[in-house]
Design a protein around this motif. Structure first.
Motif, PDB file in Angstrom:
ATOM      1  N   LYS A  52     -16.536  16.571 -19.671  1.00 55.88           N
ATOM      2  CA  LYS A  52     -17.964  16.397 -19.924  1.00 55.88           C
ATOM      3  C   LYS A  52     -18.789  16.725 -18.681  1.00 55.88           C
ATOM      4  O   LYS A  52     -18.290  16.675 -17.553  1.00 55.88           O
ATOM      5  N   THR A  53     -20.065  17.020 -18.926  1.00 54.94           N
ATOM      6  CA  THR A  53     -21.036  17.206 -17.850  1.00 54.94           C
ATOM      7  C   THR A  53     -22.343  16.537 -18.286  1.00 54.94           C
ATOM      8  O   THR A  53     -22.524  16.206 -19.455  1.00 54.94           O
ATOM      9  N   GLY A  62     -29.399  15.905  -9.296  1.00 53.40           N
ATOM     10  CA  GLY A  62     -27.977  15.633  -9.465  1.00 53.40           C
ATOM     11  C   GLY A  62     -27.365  14.993  -8.238  1.00 53.40           C
ATOM     12  O   GLY A  62     -26.582  14.035  -8.338  1.00 53.40           O
ATOM     13  N   LEU A  63     -27.705  15.491  -7.059  1.00 52.39           N
ATOM     14  CA  LEU A  63     -27.197  14.907  -5.815  1.00 52.39           C
ATOM     15  C   LEU A  63     -27.708  13.491  -5.614  1.00 52.39           C
ATOM     16  O   LEU A  63     -26.975  12.614  -5.150  1.00 52.39           O
ATOM     17  N   HIS A  64     -28.961  13.265  -5.965  1.00 46.66           N
ATOM     18  CA  HIS A  64     -29.544  11.922  -5.853  1.00 46.66           C
ATOM     19  C   HIS A  64     -28.746  10.932  -6.706  1.00 46.66           C
ATOM     20  O   HIS A  64     -28.332   9.856  -6.228  1.00 46.66           O
ATOM     21  N   LEU A  65     -28.500  11.301  -7.952  1.00 52.56           N
ATOM     22  CA  LEU A  65     -27.762  10.413  -8.850  1.00 52.56           C
ATOM     23  C   LEU A  65     -26.314  10.234  -8.393  1.00 52.56           C
ATOM     24  O   LEU A  65     -25.751   9.134  -8.508  1.00 52.56           O
ATOM     25  N   ALA A  66     -25.710  11.295  -7.868  1.00 50.48           N
ATOM     26  CA  ALA A  66     -24.335  11.195  -7.375  1.00 50.48           C
ATOM     27  C   ALA A  66     -24.241  10.228  -6.206  1.00 50.48           C
ATOM     28  O   ALA A  66     -23.292   9.430  -6.112  1.00 50.48           O
ATOM     29  N   LEU A  67     -25.212  10.252  -5.315  1.00 54.62           N
ATOM     30  CA  LEU A  67     -25.224   9.326  -4.183  1.00 54.62           C
ATOM     31  C   LEU A  67     -25.416   7.888  -4.648  1.00 54.62           C
ATOM     32  O   LEU A  67     -24.749   6.966  -4.159  1.00 54.62           O
ATOM     33  N   GLY A 197     -19.510  16.414  -8.559  1.00 55.31           N
ATOM     34  CA  GLY A 197     -19.872  17.798  -8.293  1.00 55.31           C
ATOM     35  C   GLY A 197     -21.226  18.080  -8.910  1.00 55.31           C
ATOM     36  O   GLY A 197     -21.562  17.512  -9.960  1.00 55.31           O
ATOM     37  N   VAL A 198     -22.002  18.943  -8.270  1.00 58.76           N
ATOM     38  CA  VAL A 198     -23.360  19.229  -8.747  1.00 58.76           C
ATOM     39  C   VAL A 198     -23.597  20.736  -8.730  1.00 58.76           C
ATOM     40  O   VAL A 198     -23.346  21.407  -7.722  1.00 58.76           O
ATOM     41  N   PHE A 199     -24.098  21.273  -9.852  1.00 58.89           N
ATOM     42  CA  PHE A 199     -24.513  22.669  -9.948  1.00 58.89           C
ATOM     43  C   PHE A 199     -26.040  22.755  -9.961  1.00 58.89           C
ATOM     44  O   PHE A 199     -26.720  21.782 -10.296  1.00 58.89           O
ATOM     45  N   SER A 200     -26.555  23.933  -9.627  1.00 57.99           N
ATOM     46  CA  SER A 200     -27.995  24.202  -9.708  1.00 57.99           C
ATOM     47  C   SER A 200     -28.223  25.461 -10.536  1.00 57.99           C
ATOM     48  O   SER A 200     -27.450  26.414 -10.456  1.00 57.99           O
ATOM     49  N   PHE A 201     -29.300  25.450 -11.314  1.00 62.51           N
ATOM     50  CA  PHE A 201     -29.700  26.620 -12.085  1.00 62.51           C
ATOM     51  C   PHE A 201     -31.118  27.045 -11.706  1.00 62.51           C
ATOM     52  O   PHE A 201     -31.909  27.469 -12.549  1.00 62.51           O
ATOM     53  N   ILE A 215     -24.310  17.707 -13.462  1.00 63.24           N
ATOM     54  CA  ILE A 215     -23.465  16.789 -12.705  1.00 63.24           C
ATOM     55  C   ILE A 215     -22.100  16.684 -13.371  1.00 63.24           C
ATOM     56  O   ILE A 215     -21.994  16.601 -14.601  1.00 63.24           O
ATOM     57  N   LEU A 216     -21.053  16.663 -12.549  1.00 64.78           N
ATOM     58  CA  LEU A 216     -19.691  16.398 -12.980  1.00 64.78           C
ATOM     59  C   LEU A 216     -19.202  15.179 -12.216  1.00 64.78           C
ATOM     60  O   LEU A 216     -19.675  14.905 -11.115  1.00 64.78           O
ATOM     61  N   ALA A 217     -18.244  14.460 -12.774  1.00 63.06           N
ATOM     62  CA  ALA A 217     -17.678  13.300 -12.082  1.00 63.06           C
ATOM     63  C   ALA A 217     -16.215  13.150 -12.443  1.00 63.06           C
ATOM     64  O   ALA A 217     -15.807  13.409 -13.587  1.00 63.06           O
ATOM     65  N   LYS A 218     -15.428  12.720 -11.476  1.00 61.68           N
ATOM     66  CA  LYS A 218     -14.007  12.487 -11.701  1.00 61.68           C
ATOM     67  C   LYS A 218     -13.784  11.323 -12.662  1.00 61.68           C
ATOM     68  O   LYS A 218     -12.876  11.342 -13.488  1.00 61.68           O
ATOM     69  N   ASN A 219     -14.638  10.302 -12.550  1.00 61.34           N
ATOM     70  CA  ASN A 219     -14.517   9.093 -13.355  1.00 61.34           C
ATOM     71  C   ASN A 219     -15.494   9.155 -14.538  1.00 61.34           C
ATOM     72  O   ASN A 219     -16.696   9.349 -14.360  1.00 61.34           O
TER      73      ASN A 219
END
Length: 386
Positions: A52-53, A62-67, A197-201, A215-219
């Protein structure tokens, strides 16, 4: 006949994008709901071989949410790169944390050897916590950037993160489509190895939704909570009950429709960029003053940006102006983040190679609709002005 302007990096929107966006408009699903969002998330997940993504408004979001989901907050620290675009670092401050700036290696990516050296020489690891002896703050994460579609040495960075109980966030905003061809992570795509992991478009990326990110996540639980936060943390959508501080970070259906069309052509874009990169490489071989930077040998890069290393004390701004007069757009690499006004008081550790490359790298035209005649013209003009 007057020669047309050759831009640095612009979108290539000549497939089914207009059809899909028009369908979204006709259906009147233009905001943060609609079938194209789910379709785009599913298609990207299938492309990079994850389950999933979560589609969001930008790579920065995406980086903000990942942090946030990595547990990074007020008074914490994050090890990150000084040679990158500032949007990779600003989210560290969004969560109240401080960046500690690391050098790059010759891939232009974060140098894992110096990261480990910094930890061993400048930090204390006790009771599962890594403490920076200089600031007495806890280091919670490593945020590394896959620069220009090249790939970080994830084998080393994963070992460091596991050894010192750090979250590992991959800024893969420039690297959609790049993957490892050998080693421990053979076959795995950028963005799929770290905790997040975070991609940009963005408009200049290899494929675009105008804005937008993923956004991607291992968990799985982490990823679902990120999805929850991205839609204002709604516990009850009918009665407006919210269980956390949420964000208006969801991608729109119009953006996703554009993305579905773009993703259909991603491998075509990569092949065009690979062909043009190899032609540039061939044409610059006879010029000893320059070197087109290589991509790492153990990867299939997406060839997003081409970095020309101009070896002998170049005046980069003068070169840019001369090429602009020939209707060719180029740019310098980013100014080092630890030298930018908001970050001048932040700690930076043994910055050496980044200081060289910031004065020697020129990015040259690399759009996926660039043709070989234009590549030859760009090379001819560059050889003349150098």
């Amino acid at each position: 006949m007057e020669r047309k302007f050759i831009p640095l990096s612009v979108p290539n929107i000549k497939g089914n994008e207009l059809k899909y966006v028009t369908e979204a408009v006709k259906d009147e699903w233009v905001s943060t709901g609609g079938s194209y969002i789910e379709m785009f998330e599913k298609n990207v997940a299938e492309y990079v071989h994850v389950e999933k993504t979560v589609a969001v408004q930008s790579g920065t979001a995406g980086l903000h949410l990942a942090l946030i989901q990595s547990g990074v907050g007020l008074g914490d620290e994050v090890l990150t790169a000084t040679l990158t675009f500032i949007a990779a670092v600003n989210p560290v401050r969004y969560v109240g944390a401080e960046p500690v700036f690391m050098d790059c290696d010759d891939s232009l990516c974060l140098d894992p050897i110096k990261v480990e050296q910094f930890i061993e020489d400048e930090c204390t690891f006790e009771n599962g916590k890594l403490i920076n002896n200089h600031s007495n703050r806890q280091i919670k994460a490593i945020l590394g950037v896959h620069v220009f579609g090249n790939l970080l040495d994830m084998e080393k960075l994963v070992k460091i993160a596991e050894k010192y109980n750090l979250k590992l966030i991959e800024d893969a905003t420039e690297a959609l489509g790049s993957y490892y061809t050998s080693g421990l992570y053979k076959g795995q795509f950028a963005g799929t190895i770290g905790d997040f992991g975070v991609f940009s478009f963005n408009g200049n990326k290899i494929m675009t939704t105008g804005g937008g990110g993923m956004i991607l996540a291992k968990n799985k639980e982490d990823l679902e909570y990120v999805r929850y936060l991205s839609t204002q943390a709604k516990d009850d959508t009918l009665n407006f009950i919210h269980g956390d501080i949420g964000y208006n970070y969801r991608m729109t259906n119009l953006q996703a429709a554009l993305g579905v069309g773009q993703l259909e052509r991603l491998e075509e874009f990569i092949e065009t960029k690979r062909t043009n990169y190899n032609l540039y490489k061939e044409l610059f071989e006879s010029n000893e003053k320059v070197e087109l930077m290589d991509f790492n040998q153990n990867i299939r890069p997406n060839y997003w940006f081409y970095a020309l290393n101009i070896k002998e004390n170049p005046d980069i701004q003068d070169i840019i102006q001369k090429l602009q007069a020939e209707k060719i757009q180029t740019r310098p690499i980013w100014g080092l983040i630890h030298e930018q006004k908001p970050y001048q008081k932040a700690q930076a550790y043994k910055i050496e190679k980044a200081e060289y490359y910031v004065n020697h790298i020129l990015n040259i035209p690399c759009s996926s609709n660039l043709d070989q005649e234009e590549v030859r013209y760009v090379t001819e003009c560059l050889n003349e002005v150098l």
